[in-house]
Design an enzyme around this catalytic site. Sequence first.
Site, PDB file in Angstrom:
ATOM      1  CB  CYS A   1      -0.923  -0.001   1.208  1.00  0.00           C
ATOM      2  SG  CYS A   1      -1.919   1.497   1.324  1.00  0.00           S
ATOM      3  CB  ILE A   2       1.380   3.917  -2.540  1.00  0.00           C
ATOM      4  CG1 ILE A   2       2.459   4.982  -2.766  1.00  0.00           C
ATOM      5  CG2 ILE A   2      -0.026   4.461  -2.703  1.00  0.00           C
ATOM      6  CD1 ILE A   2       2.557   5.464  -4.193  1.00  0.00           C
TER       7      ILE A   2
END
Length: 130
Positions: free
Chosen positions: A78-79
């Site tokens: 997840c960025i």
Amino acid sequence: MIFSLTILGAPNHSAAPSTGLRFAKALLADGHQIYRIFFYGEGVYTASRIMAPPQDEYHLSKSWQDLITEYQLDTVVCIAAALRRGIIDEQEQQRYQLDTNNMMSHAELSGLGQWVDACLQSDRMITFGE
């Protein structure tokens, strides 16, 4: 059966990454398919390639990296969670003009849309951690 896995716990503070790894290995050994692995929240720390545990301790991040590479598993970090915790790939390193990057290879930084896609494409989404 097609599975996707979400890893929420940090490697040094939760059993989630190690339990998820054992579960992934068992799935693959039984002939199941893993559509995607999604590291989210504290679980993004598992994607750091610069962890260096003492020699007498299990190297969990390396074990994940080895499994991902061996089976060419689609792996998303997840960025938003990663950037917040200092897990940076080469593209984000350049974007933010940082000295280095530290994310494992064969994984990509992306958003929750990839998690939703994994839920839709999989027969089961299994989450490890809270």
